[in-house]
Enzyme design. Structure first.
Site, PDB file in Angstrom:
ATOM      1  N   ASN A 168      -5.615   6.213  15.810  1.00 23.58           N
ATOM      2  CA  ASN A 168      -6.918   6.440  16.457  1.00 23.58           C
ATOM      3  C   ASN A 168      -7.152   7.605  17.139  1.00 23.58           C
ATOM      4  O   ASN A 168      -8.534   7.945  17.137  1.00 23.58           O
ATOM      5  CB  ASN A 168      -6.545   5.467  18.023  1.00 23.58           C
ATOM      6  CG  ASN A 168      -6.701   3.925  17.580  1.00 23.58           C
ATOM      7  OD1 ASN A 168      -6.542   3.717  16.278  1.00 23.58           O
ATOM      8  ND2 ASN A 168      -6.877   3.047  18.498  1.00 23.58           N
ATOM      9  N   GLU A 169      -6.359   8.725  16.999  1.00 21.55           N
ATOM     10  CA  GLU A 169      -6.608  10.070  17.206  1.00 21.55           C
ATOM     11  C   GLU A 169      -7.710  10.422  15.795  1.00 21.55           C
ATOM     12  O   GLU A 169      -8.779  11.258  16.137  1.00 21.55           O
ATOM     13  CB  GLU A 169      -5.809  11.185  17.154  1.00 21.55           C
ATOM     14  CG  GLU A 169      -4.749  11.102  18.502  1.00 21.55           C
ATOM     15  CD  GLU A 169      -3.840   9.598  18.706  1.00 21.55           C
ATOM     16  OE1 GLU A 169      -3.569   9.162  17.523  1.00 21.55           O
ATOM     17  OE2 GLU A 169      -3.396   9.197  19.640  1.00 21.55           O
TER      18      GLU A 169
ATOM     19  N   GLU B 133      -9.909  -1.814   5.505  1.00 18.64           N
ATOM     20  CA  GLU B 133      -8.757  -1.744   6.334  1.00 18.64           C
ATOM     21  C   GLU B 133      -9.176  -1.687   7.749  1.00 18.64           C
ATOM     22  O   GLU B 133      -8.713  -2.276   8.696  1.00 18.64           O
ATOM     23  CB  GLU B 133      -7.931  -0.911   5.875  1.00 18.64           C
ATOM     24  CG  GLU B 133      -6.634  -0.916   6.663  1.00 18.64           C
ATOM     25  CD  GLU B 133      -5.293   0.115   6.110  1.00 18.64           C
ATOM     26  OE1 GLU B 133      -5.953   1.048   5.425  1.00 18.64           O
ATOM     27  OE2 GLU B 133      -4.157   0.141   6.282  1.00 18.64           O
TER      28      GLU B 133
ATOM     29  N   GLN C 129       0.843  -1.190   0.233  1.00 19.81           N
ATOM     30  CA  GLN C 129       0.146   0.064  -0.029  1.00 19.81           C
ATOM     31  C   GLN C 129       0.970   1.388   0.078  1.00 19.81           C
ATOM     32  O   GLN C 129       1.771   1.536   1.020  1.00 19.81           O
ATOM     33  CB  GLN C 129      -0.924   0.049   1.200  1.00 19.81           C
ATOM     34  CG  GLN C 129      -2.009   0.996   1.668  1.00 19.81           C
ATOM     35  CD  GLN C 129      -2.617   0.990   2.816  1.00 19.81           C
ATOM     36  OE1 GLN C 129      -1.951   0.497   3.780  1.00 19.81           O
ATOM     37  NE2 GLN C 129      -3.868   1.429   2.917  1.00 19.81           N
ATOM     38  N   GLY C 130       0.656   2.111  -0.993  1.00 15.69           N
ATOM     39  CA  GLY C 130       1.598   3.284  -1.227  1.00 15.69           C
ATOM     40  C   GLY C 130       0.873   4.615  -1.083  1.00 15.69           C
ATOM     41  O   GLY C 130       0.656   5.417  -1.862  1.00 15.69           O
TER      42      GLY C 130
HETATM   43  C1  LIG Z   1       3.129  -0.782  11.345  1.00 15.91           C
HETATM   44  C2  LIG Z   1       2.853   0.276  10.457  1.00 15.91           C
HETATM   45  C3  LIG Z   1       2.579  -0.142   9.135  1.00 15.91           C
HETATM   46  C4  LIG Z   1       2.215   0.763   7.998  1.00 15.91           C
HETATM   47  N1  LIG Z   1       2.032   0.516   6.949  1.00 15.91           N
HETATM   48  C5  LIG Z   1       1.757   1.138   5.951  1.00 15.91           C
HETATM   49  C6  LIG Z   1       1.528   1.009   4.518  1.00 15.91           C
HETATM   50  O1  LIG Z   1       1.594  -0.160   4.190  1.00 15.91           O
HETATM   51  N2  LIG Z   1       1.199   1.866   3.567  1.00 15.91           N
HETATM   52  C7  LIG Z   1       1.109   3.109   4.069  1.00 15.91           C
HETATM   53  O2  LIG Z   1       1.099   4.217   3.138  1.00 15.91           O
HETATM   54  N3  LIG Z   1       1.275   3.791   5.185  1.00 15.91           N
HETATM   55  C8  LIG Z   1       1.691   2.660   6.374  1.00 15.91           C
HETATM   56  N4  LIG Z   1       1.822   3.063   7.565  1.00 15.91           N
HETATM   57  C9  LIG Z   1       1.799   4.612   8.068  1.00 15.91           C
HETATM   58  C10 LIG Z   1       0.658   5.087   8.559  1.00 15.91           C
HETATM   59  O3  LIG Z   1      -0.605   5.243   7.838  1.00 15.91           O
HETATM   60  C11 LIG Z   1       0.877   6.371   9.311  1.00 15.91           C
HETATM   61  O4  LIG Z   1       2.032   6.238  10.257  1.00 15.91           O
HETATM   62  C12 LIG Z   1      -0.111   6.933   9.859  1.00 15.91           C
HETATM   63  O5  LIG Z   1      -1.252   7.381   9.068  1.00 15.91           O
HETATM   64  C13 LIG Z   1      -0.060   8.169  10.672  1.00 15.91           C
HETATM   65  O6  LIG Z   1       0.872   9.111  10.125  1.00 15.91           O
HETATM   66  P1  LIG Z   1       2.260   9.770  10.271  1.00 15.91           P
HETATM   67  O7  LIG Z   1       3.032   8.772  10.979  1.00 15.91           O
HETATM   68  O8  LIG Z   1       2.705  10.549   9.413  1.00 15.91           O
HETATM   69  O9  LIG Z   1       1.913  10.602  11.754  1.00 15.91           O
HETATM   70  P2  LIG Z   1       1.289  12.061  11.706  1.00 15.91           P
HETATM   71  O10 LIG Z   1       0.447  12.101  10.873  1.00 15.91           O
HETATM   72  O11 LIG Z   1       2.319  13.065  11.716  1.00 15.91           O
HETATM   73  O12 LIG Z   1       0.621  11.974  13.312  1.00 15.91           O
HETATM   74  C14 LIG Z   1       1.637  12.166  14.318  1.00 15.91           C
HETATM   75  C15 LIG Z   1       0.722  12.440  15.658  1.00 15.91           C
HETATM   76  O13 LIG Z   1      -0.364  13.346  15.826  1.00 15.91           O
HETATM   77  C16 LIG Z   1      -1.706  13.074  15.592  1.00 15.91           C
HETATM   78  N5  LIG Z   1      -2.370  13.877  14.798  1.00 15.91           N
HETATM   79  C17 LIG Z   1      -2.316  14.009  13.382  1.00 15.91           C
HETATM   80  N6  LIG Z   1      -3.365  14.813  13.105  1.00 15.91           N
HETATM   81  C18 LIG Z   1      -3.994  15.053  13.863  1.00 15.91           C
HETATM   82  C19 LIG Z   1      -5.309  15.649  14.206  1.00 15.91           C
HETATM   83  N7  LIG Z   1      -6.050  16.153  12.988  1.00 15.91           N
HETATM   84  N8  LIG Z   1      -5.979  15.598  15.285  1.00 15.91           N
HETATM   85  C20 LIG Z   1      -5.490  14.787  16.313  1.00 15.91           C
HETATM   86  N9  LIG Z   1      -4.272  14.040  16.281  1.00 15.91           N
HETATM   87  C21 LIG Z   1      -3.634  14.395  15.160  1.00 15.91           C
HETATM   88  C22 LIG Z   1      -1.373  11.532  15.277  1.00 15.91           C
HETATM   89  O14 LIG Z   1      -2.662  10.943  15.731  1.00 15.91           O
HETATM   90  C23 LIG Z   1      -0.341  11.241  15.884  1.00 15.91           C
HETATM   91  O15 LIG Z   1      -0.351  10.646  16.892  1.00 15.91           O
HETATM   92  C24 LIG Z   1       2.156   2.190   8.446  1.00 15.91           C
HETATM   93  C25 LIG Z   1       2.240   2.547   9.859  1.00 15.91           C
HETATM   94  C26 LIG Z   1       2.547   1.631  10.739  1.00 15.91           C
HETATM   95  C27 LIG Z   1       3.169   1.891  12.329  1.00 15.91           C
END
Ligand SMILES: Cc1cc2nc3c(=O)[nH]c(=O)nc-3n(C[C@H](O)[C@H](O)[C@H](O)COP(=O)(O)OP(=O)(O)OC[C@H]3O[C@@H](n4cnc5c(N)ncnc54)[C@H](O)[C@@H]3O)c2cc1C
Length: 376
Positions: A359-360, A242, A124-125
């Site tokens: 979850n947020e 998902e 998934q990209g």
């Molecule tokens: C084990 C694992 C597998 C994954 N696999 C994939 C994959 O196959 N393909 C893919 O595309 N991605 C994948 N991901 C990425 C995942 O989708 C992202 O990590 C996730 O969406 C959060 O994005 P971020 O890491 O950029 O954190 P950020 O978006 O930077 O968030 C950082 C923190 O801020 C909080 N936050 C951000 N915005 C808000 C808001 N508006 N209100 C309240 N809180 C907020 C978040 O909840 C989090 O706690 C994977 C992640 C993990 C951990």
């Protein structure tokens, strides 16, 4: 909702149980390592040869034409027998339902049988270095050229990307568009010229992730799934699978709860008091998830759909997973340091509240779309 299984469903369960118990592979290395992934693929191919890989799909794609009920039964038996994680999950559980919903007949006939046979392996990209929670903020681009599209940009956190053969990704196709508009859902073979995949390690040491770079990578027009500039709607369908029904079925948690009960029974002296309360609560939460899922499947079988409720579902299974593993470590006490399976499971469970949308963010969706509260 009728909670009794039919004679045919009981028969299906017996057949699945007998086959899984006779064939379950033991002691596979983690599927998030290169060696472990290859070993898991052998298992995936055995499942396919015996028509257990995708039980609810049409026979022509390698399934059994089974109902969603049979799929649930199979999942329950799969985890009950202690079978390993499905390394094909991002294909069969996330992309496939979207291909069934949005794919052309040609796309379905090409993609689905190869996916079921674990010949083509999908990752998934979506996430990018500056767009995770804010998925609508992606910057990777698809630029229209004669006969297709040129892809540019970077995806990250791509689970098992270093071991997969194909990627489903979201790209900005209309440069003048903003946010949810002007995005296109594209299917990309990872051996396309201009695509570079670089694996990197997770905190638990497994090389489970990859960065994927696109530099003028050409894909033909028929690599678009669900229409040009319609990517957000298509991606939300994938997200529904998902967070909602397919990625984490109740069978997984029922099996973990039953392993927890076995663990408790094996301990000397037995843990009493608060631990017993927590065990009962864990069991009740897994059963509640099962009942909620039966309700969802009833709704889907009657032509309904899963909407924003999938966010509540995702919060439920991901928090339950952390709590079940925490309870196991507390039951084990200091021995948890020496034990491998529960500790490894605990480390992975901690990522549940992050992947599939944090979850947020799910709480924001539930607040705004289900409860009608003002925007955060
Ligand atoms: C084990 C694992 C597998 C994954 N696999 C994939 C994959 O196959 N393909 C893919 O595309 N991605 C994948 N991901 C990425 C995942 O989708 C992202 O990590 C996730 O969406 C959060 O994005 P971020 O890491 O950029 O954190 P950020 O978006 O930077 O968030 C950082 C923190 O801020 C909080 N936050 C951000 N915005 C808000 C808001 N508006 N209100 C309240 N809180 C907020 C978040 O909840 C989090 O706690 C994977 C992640 C993990 C951990």
């Amino acid at each position: 909702m009728d909670l009794t299984w039919s004679a045919a469903e009981d028969e299906f369960r017996d057949e699945a149980r007998a086959w899984l118990e006779a064939n379950v592979p033991r002691g596979l290395p983690s599927g998030d390592t290169r060696e472990g992934f290859a070993r898991h693929l052998e298992w995936e191919r055995l499942l396919f040869e015996n028509r257990w890989a995708v039980v609810s799909w049409p026979e022509k794609y390698g399934g059994r034409d089974g109902s969603l009920w049979e799929w649930l039964i199979f999942e329950e038996e799969y985890y009950r027998a202690g079978c390993p994680q499905r390394v094909t999950q991002n294909g069969i559980f996330l992309l496939a339902p979207t291909v069934f919903e949005f794919g052309t007949p040609e796309q379905q006939d090409h993609i689905l049988p190869r996916m079921a046979a674990a010949e083509e392996l999908w990752c998934q990209g979506w996430s990018e270095p500056n767009a995770g929670s804010d998925l609508a903020g992606i910057q990777s681009r698809a630029t229209k050229v004669d006969g297709g599209w040129l892809l540019n940009g970077q995806k990250t956190w791509t689970t098992r990307g270093a071991f997969c053969t194909h990627l489903f990704g979201l790209f900005r196709s209309d440069p003048a568009s903003e946010r949810h508009k002007g995005l296109t859902y594209v299917l990309v073979p990872l051996d396309t010229e201009g695509v570079t995949v670089r694996g990197f390690g997770r905190l638990d040491g497994d090389e489970g992730f990859a960065d994927v770079f696109f530099s003028d990578a050409f894909v033909p027009d028929d690599a678009v799934l669900g229409g040009v500039d319609n990517g957000w709607s298509v991606a939300m369908a994938t997200t529904g699978s998902e967070r909602g029904l397919t990625l984490r079925s109740p069978g997984r948690f029922l099996a973990t709860t039953s392993r927890l009960l076995q663990l408790d029974r094996s301990l000397h002296p037995p843990r009493g008091g608060a631990m017993r309360q927590r065990l009962v609560e864990a069991w009740m939460r897994a059963e509640a998830y099962q009942l909620f899922t039966l309700d969802t499947v009833t709704r889907l079988s009657e032509g309904g759909s899963v909407g924003a409720e999938s966010s509540i579902n995702k919060i439920w299974w991901s928090e339950l997973d952390v709590d079940l593993h925490e309870l196991a470590l507390d039951l084990l006490g200091p021995e948890a340091q020496l034990e491998g399976l529960w500790s490894k499971g605990y480390q992975f469970s901690l990522s549940g509240p992050i992947y599939a949308g944090t979850n947020e963010i799910q709480r924001n969706i539930a607040a705004e779309r289900l409860l009608g509260l003002p925007k955060a």
